[in-house]
Scaffold this motif. Structure first.
Motif, short mmCIF file in Angstrom:
data_model
loop_
_atom_site.label_atom_id
_atom_site.label_comp_id
_atom_site.label_asym_id
_atom_site.label_seq_id
_atom_site.Cartn_x
_atom_site.Cartn_y
_atom_site.Cartn_z
N GLU A 217 41.48 0.50 -129.56
CA GLU A 217 41.53 -0.49 -128.47
C GLU A 217 39.93 -0.56 -128.23
O GLU A 217 40.11 -1.52 -127.18
N HIS A 218 39.16 -0.08 -128.76
CA HIS A 218 37.77 -0.44 -128.32
C HIS A 218 37.11 -1.28 -129.42
O HIS A 218 37.25 -1.37 -130.48
N MET A 219 35.83 -1.93 -128.67
CA MET A 219 35.00 -2.78 -129.80
C MET A 219 33.76 -2.46 -129.23
O MET A 219 33.27 -2.30 -128.16
N VAL A 220 32.84 -2.44 -130.48
CA VAL A 220 31.34 -2.20 -130.42
C VAL A 220 30.58 -3.30 -130.88
O VAL A 220 30.94 -3.89 -132.25
N TRP A 221 29.61 -3.84 -130.38
CA TRP A 221 28.81 -5.12 -130.71
C TRP A 221 27.57 -4.56 -131.45
O TRP A 221 26.83 -3.65 -131.09
N TYR A 222 27.14 -5.20 -132.52
CA TYR A 222 25.67 -4.93 -133.18
C TYR A 222 25.22 -6.25 -133.38
O TYR A 222 25.86 -7.52 -133.94
N SER A 223 23.59 -6.25 -133.53
CA SER A 223 23.11 -7.51 -134.01
C SER A 223 23.05 -6.92 -135.54
O SER A 223 22.60 -6.18 -135.79
N THR A 224 23.08 -7.99 -136.23
CA THR A 224 22.75 -7.67 -137.92
C THR A 224 21.71 -8.65 -138.20
O THR A 224 21.74 -9.11 -139.51
N GLU A 225 20.68 -8.95 -137.41
CA GLU A 225 19.69 -9.85 -137.97
C GLU A 225 18.64 -9.40 -138.71
O GLU A 225 17.98 -10.10 -139.54
N ARG A 226 18.69 -7.89 -138.83
CA ARG A 226 17.60 -7.11 -139.55
C ARG A 226 18.10 -6.93 -140.95
O ARG A 226 18.57 -5.96 -141.12
N ASP A 227 18.16 -7.89 -141.74
CA ASP A 227 18.78 -7.78 -143.23
C ASP A 227 20.05 -7.22 -143.12
O ASP A 227 20.43 -6.29 -143.97
N GLY A 228 20.99 -7.36 -142.25
CA GLY A 228 22.31 -6.71 -142.29
C GLY A 228 22.32 -5.51 -141.42
O GLY A 228 23.48 -4.98 -141.53
N ILE A 229 21.38 -4.84 -141.37
CA ILE A 229 21.48 -3.49 -140.82
C ILE A 229 21.85 -3.72 -139.29
O ILE A 229 21.48 -4.60 -138.47
N LYS A 230 22.65 -2.92 -138.84
CA LYS A 230 23.39 -2.89 -137.53
C LYS A 230 22.37 -2.19 -136.36
O LYS A 230 21.72 -1.18 -136.55
N ASN A 231 22.14 -3.04 -135.37
CA ASN A 231 21.15 -2.65 -134.52
C ASN A 231 21.44 -2.76 -133.18
O ASN A 231 22.73 -4.00 -133.10
N ARG A 232 21.17 -2.36 -132.12
CA ARG A 232 21.60 -2.39 -130.79
C ARG A 232 21.32 -3.36 -130.02
O ARG A 232 21.61 -3.80 -128.73
N ILE A 233 19.99 -3.89 -130.49
CA ILE A 233 19.46 -5.29 -129.52
C ILE A 233 19.06 -6.45 -130.34
O ILE A 233 18.75 -6.16 -131.41
N PRO A 234 19.24 -7.53 -129.73
CA PRO A 234 18.70 -8.75 -130.42
C PRO A 234 17.28 -8.71 -130.85
O PRO A 234 16.51 -8.19 -130.14
N VAL A 235 16.82 -9.45 -132.05
CA VAL A 235 15.56 -9.30 -132.21
C VAL A 235 14.64 -9.91 -131.08
O VAL A 235 13.45 -9.44 -130.56
N PHE A 236 15.19 -11.22 -130.30
CA PHE A 236 14.43 -11.79 -129.46
C PHE A 236 13.93 -10.77 -128.20
O PHE A 236 12.99 -10.68 -127.51
N VAL A 237 14.99 -9.82 -127.81
CA VAL A 237 15.05 -8.86 -126.84
C VAL A 237 14.03 -7.91 -127.29
O VAL A 237 13.09 -7.52 -126.35
N GLU A 238 14.02 -7.60 -128.70
CA GLU A 238 13.11 -6.33 -129.00
C GLU A 238 11.66 -6.84 -128.94
O GLU A 238 10.81 -6.16 -128.44
N LYS A 239 11.48 -8.06 -129.29
CA LYS A 239 10.20 -8.60 -129.06
C LYS A 239 9.62 -8.96 -127.86
O LYS A 239 8.39 -8.55 -127.33
#
Length: 383
Positions: A217-239
């Motif tokens: 019943e749970h959902m988990v979100w990932y950014s996949t901006e880095r060559d499809g690798i699942k990451n916990r934050i957007p590139v914009f926020v990381e920068k």
């Protein structure tokens, strides 16, 4: 193509709201407290899950139990808020007294007023309790299986430990939001809006560069901006954060875990390398909800902190964060939470229009597919 499942009345009508209170929330797990709220016998926290008032109490052996917060005599709520009840739970109305284990211990004037009373049959009604990663959950259904509900998340990494003494906890942020709780939940699992509403705060990512994974019943979100690798934050926020010097959680610097964990139906967790925010959604009526949020961060001279008094819409007299108190346009605050509140309230105001409708939902796991999945769970729980 995903499509809207719930009728628009589900997002404002009193009938729908009451149905949810009596069905969905009668058998659902809700975050009610944290391990840090308890330390000695008699410590308690109260909550409300649907129509049920709930109390979680620590007994003399250090165990936590959950009860319906209802005296068995006339139904008065036994406890309020949080605190320490001492050695027993005493009803303020007629002083019926229950042990920390929920058993009825004493009845004033019992021989005179209740000569035939079967004390053993009048213990407090039990509720179910579960603990996960420093968080305490309760369910009004005493037979509910917490492991069955939480175990699907075992497949989703979660390196944060809020029980660590090296962390500090923020004040409680309490938002009063003029929208249905489902409008807010659906906004949180909408990957399509990230690049548009939050262009200047989260910076996306766009639909094809983020993904939601479903775990039971749970959902988990990932950014996949880095060559499809699942990451916990957007590139914009990381920068934006790069070079800021903020200390990180031990084990949370590397990618692999999610950036948002939505636990059906009312718990929202947002981890990052620098902080962990846990929010509880409380439905108030068809058009209103409360959200209570706390943030943990590593103890340091420079930790990830958002001062409560500097939060857009905060009123020190009421202690609430509300849109009516904003002093500048939402999109000029630089605060993505304010942006979300703004757009959810805008949608809520439109729902009663006879011209309101929902077109096709955006395809893809980084689009609006999860909205349909969430609506299915709500529909099934209410029938």
């Amino acid at each position: 193509m995903p499509a809207q499942i719930l009728p628009k009345e589900a997002y404002y009508s009193a009938e729908w709201f009451q149905r949810e209170q009596e069905t969905l929330f009668a058998n659902t797990w809700q975050l009610v407290a944290f391990d840090s709220d308890f330390g000695q016998a008699g410590d308690f926290v109260t909550a409300r899950i649907g129509v049920q008032p709930i109390a979680v109490v620590q007994d003399v052996d250090g165990n936590l139990s959950a009860f319906k917060n209802i005296c068995r005599h006339r139904g008065t709520e036994l406890l309020e808020g949080k605190g320490n009840a001492g050695k027993t739970l005493v009803c303020p109305y007629h002083r019926w007294t229950f042990g920390l284990d929920g058993r009825l211990r004493g009845v004033p004037d019992r021989s005179e007023c209740f000569p035939d009373l079967d004390r053993k049959s009048l213990n407090l009604h039990n509720a179910a309790i579960g603990r996960w990663k420093g968080m305490v959950f309760a369910n009004p259904n005493p037979n509910a299986n917490f492991d069955e509900w939480i175990s699907p998340l075992d497949a989703a990494p979660f390196p944060h430990d809020i029980t660590s003494e090296k962390l500090e906890r923020s004040e409680e942020f309490v938002y009063r939001i003029k929208c249905n709780w489902k409008v807010f939940f659906e906004n949180a699992i909408d990957g399509y809006h990230l690049a548009y509403l939050h262009e200047n705060t989260l910076g996306g990512p766009k639909t094809g560069l983020n993904v939601w994974d479903q775990h039971g019943e749970h959902m988990v979100w990932y950014s996949t901006e880095r060559d499809g690798i699942k990451n916990r934050i957007p590139v914009f926020v990381e920068k934006q954060a790069k070079g800021g010097g903020m200390p990180t959680f031990k084990g949370a610097k590397d990618p692999g875990y999610g950036g948002v964990y939505m636990m059906f139906p009312t718990t929202l967790i947002v981890p990052s390398p620098w902080s962990l925010t846990v929010s509880i959604i409380e439905p108030i009526d068809g058009d209103t909800m409360i959200m209570r949020s706390r943030t943990w961060s590593p103890k340091s001279w420079w930790s990830y902190k958002e001062p409560l008094k500097g939060t857009p819409g905060y009123d020190p007299e009421s202690g609430l964060i509300e849109s009516k108190n904003w002093t500048q346009p939402a999109l000029e605050t630089g605060d993505f939470q304010t942006e979300d509140v703004w757009v959810c309230e805008k949608m809520q105001r439109s729902l009663r229009s006879p011209d309101y409708s929902v077109a096709a939902l955006a395809e893809g796991l980084g689009g609006e597919v999860m909205l349909a999945e969430f609506q299915k769970m709500v529909r099934d729980a209410c029938t």
